[in-house]
Design an enzyme around this catalytic site. Structure first.
Site, short mmCIF file in Angstrom:
data_model
loop_
_atom_site.label_atom_id
_atom_site.label_comp_id
_atom_site.label_asym_id
_atom_site.label_seq_id
_atom_site.Cartn_x
_atom_site.Cartn_y
_atom_site.Cartn_z
N LYS A 242 -10.55 -4.86 -4.87
CA LYS A 242 -11.65 -3.69 -5.25
C LYS A 242 -11.12 -2.31 -5.52
CE LYS A 242 -12.51 -3.45 -0.31
NZ LYS A 242 -13.19 -4.06 0.75
N LYS B 208 -3.78 -10.47 -6.89
CA LYS B 208 -5.07 -11.04 -5.99
C LYS B 208 -6.13 -10.09 -6.71
CE LYS B 208 -6.06 -8.25 -1.99
NZ LYS B 208 -6.29 -7.99 -0.72
N LYS C 75 0.92 -1.28 0.00
CA LYS C 75 -0.07 0.16 -0.04
C LYS C 75 0.90 1.43 -0.11
CE LYS C 75 -4.44 -1.76 1.72
NZ LYS C 75 -5.54 -1.39 2.63
P1 AMP Z 1 -10.79 -6.22 2.43
O1 AMP Z 1 -11.30 -6.10 0.93
O2 AMP Z 1 -9.35 -6.01 2.36
O3 AMP Z 1 -11.43 -5.49 3.45
O4 AMP Z 1 -10.87 -7.77 2.84
C1 AMP Z 1 -11.73 -8.14 3.42
C2 AMP Z 1 -11.75 -10.05 3.38
O5 AMP Z 1 -11.95 -10.42 2.24
C3 AMP Z 1 -10.40 -10.34 4.07
O6 AMP Z 1 -10.80 -11.55 4.76
C4 AMP Z 1 -9.61 -10.61 2.93
O7 AMP Z 1 -8.80 -11.73 3.17
C5 AMP Z 1 -10.70 -11.06 1.90
N1 AMP Z 1 -10.31 -10.82 0.26
C6 AMP Z 1 -10.06 -9.74 -0.03
N2 AMP Z 1 -9.53 -9.92 -1.43
C7 AMP Z 1 -9.60 -11.43 -1.39
C8 AMP Z 1 -9.36 -12.28 -2.76
N3 AMP Z 1 -8.97 -11.82 -3.81
N4 AMP Z 1 -9.47 -13.58 -2.48
C9 AMP Z 1 -9.87 -14.16 -1.54
N5 AMP Z 1 -10.06 -13.37 -0.47
C10 AMP Z 1 -10.08 -12.02 -0.36
#
Ligand code: AMP
Ligand code: TRP
Length: 331
Positions: free
Chosen positions: A200, A197, A115
């Site tokens: 969003k 990965k 980041k």
């Molecule tokens: P965040 O969007 O960073 O708040 O992530 C929220 C949750 O989604 C966390 O548990 C992440 O590990 C999971 N997560 C985010 N992106 C992925 C992805 N591409 N594949 C699997 N899990 C994800």
């Protein structure tokens, strides 16, 4: 004898459109785990401001995320669904834990490194201490299990280290949490660069599937996913694009990779992508229907997050008070 249910804590940041990766990596498992655990699922707004957010959008996304948790099947009558900033103990414990966390261990976090590269004009202190706030989230609830995608494992590891360090000084204050990673879907990859990965915040919307995308564009995005030129549907090293699509299908339907592979002997990528597209659309359709039903029902949503925060505060403050006492604060 009845034993108390074990505790879960997890959350997602309201920092963008929730993706299929968030759903398969995290939220889908939360739904399955709610039968056996006492669950706390929060909307991590304090974490989200480590990257600049537009205030209006942040507010909207926070409520949208609550709707999505419920639409995905989390029962608000049995679990706590709340907004992180509504429980001030998160920020308060984070400060304390900051004083028990080393700069060295924080600078090793890969998410911080990634980041800071991406937001090189805003490498703020919050971005650096992000894992400490996450440790506070988890430890306040004496959490047993933290269901997350694989990218968050390093943060759970540091939360454990901080808890063990604190306990070794002051006695048994925190439960030491475990991470829970799903067998499939733990790392859904970008559709345009399957070595990365699915995120969003990707600047190319074709790289991710948002839970809010219209169904036609979901199908189009999957059909234009980057694969390889071999033409064989098989789970193999180097076939990142196909591996990713197989993983998505397997995570949604529960079918094993081997079985998918066997069904596609002698068939091409076109047919395979159509099947994946249909599975994803049919997985998202009922969620979206429920999401739309909840829209315009703000009183109901407010009741959920208000009552949940009240209960969460009572649990969290108990832990915080214990911490204050152990440290030697006058309470
Ligand atoms: P965040 O969007 O960073 O708040 O992530 C929220 C949750 O989604 C966390 O548990 C992440 O590990 C999971 N997560 C985010 N992106 C992925 C992805 N591409 N594949 C699997 N899990 C994800
Ligand atoms: N850092 C997590 C993510 O981006 C979100 C999060 C914040 C979290 N606090 C948490 C997840 C506590 C689990 C437990 O995915």
């Amino acid at each position: 004898m009845e034993t108390a249910k074990k505790v879960i804590f997890s959350g997602v940041q309201p920092s963008g459109n929730i993706t299929l990766g968030n759903y398969l990596g995290a939220i889908k498992n939360w739904v399955e785990l709610q039968k056996d655990y006492y669950c706390n699922y929060a909307i991590m707004d304090l974490h989200s401001i480590t990257v600049r957010q537009n205030p209006k959008e942040l507010k909207k996304r926070t409520l949208d995320l609550l709707k999505l948790y419920i639409a995905c099947g989390i029962n608000p009558d049995e679990n706590l669904l709340f907004v992180q900033s509504h429980v001030s103990a998160h920020a308060e414990l984070a400060w304390i834990l900051n004083c028990y966390t080393y700069m060295g261990e924080l600078s090793r976090m890969t998410q911080f490194k990634d980041k800071s590269k991406k937001h090189s004009n805003n490498i703020n202190a919050g971005l650096f201490t992000y894992p400490v706030l996450m440790a506070a989230d988890i430890l306040l609830y004496q959490t047993d299990l933290v269901p997350v995608g694989v990218d968050q494992l390093q943060h759970i590891e540091i939360a454990r280290d901080i808890a063990i360090r604190f306990n070794s000084i002051y006695g048994d204050v925190f439960k030491i949490p475990e991470g829970f990673i799903p067998k499939t879907g733990a790392k859904v990859m970008s559709l345009q660069d399957p070595t990365k990965k699915m995120s969003k915040s990707d600047e190319n919307p074709k790289a991710y599937i948002s839970m809010m995308d219209d169904f036609d564009s979901i199908a189009k995005k999957i059909k234009s996913a980057v694969t390889d030129s071999e033409g064989i549907v098989a789970y193999k090293e180097g076939k990142d694009g196909i591996n990713n699509l197989m993983g998505i299908l397997s995570s949604i339907t529960g079918e094993s990779m081997e079985s998918i592979q066997n069904r596609y002997v002698g068939r091409g990528y076109g047919e395979f992508k159509s099947e994946v597209a249909e599975a994803v659309v049919e997985c998202i359709r009922p969620i979206r229907q429920k999401f739309d039903e909840l829209s315009g029902n703000n009183d109901y949503l407010e009741k959920i997050y208000t009552e949940s925060a009240e209960k969460a505060r009572s649990v969290a403050n108990r832990t915080l008070k214990k911490v204050y006492k152990k440290i030697g604060f006058v309470v």
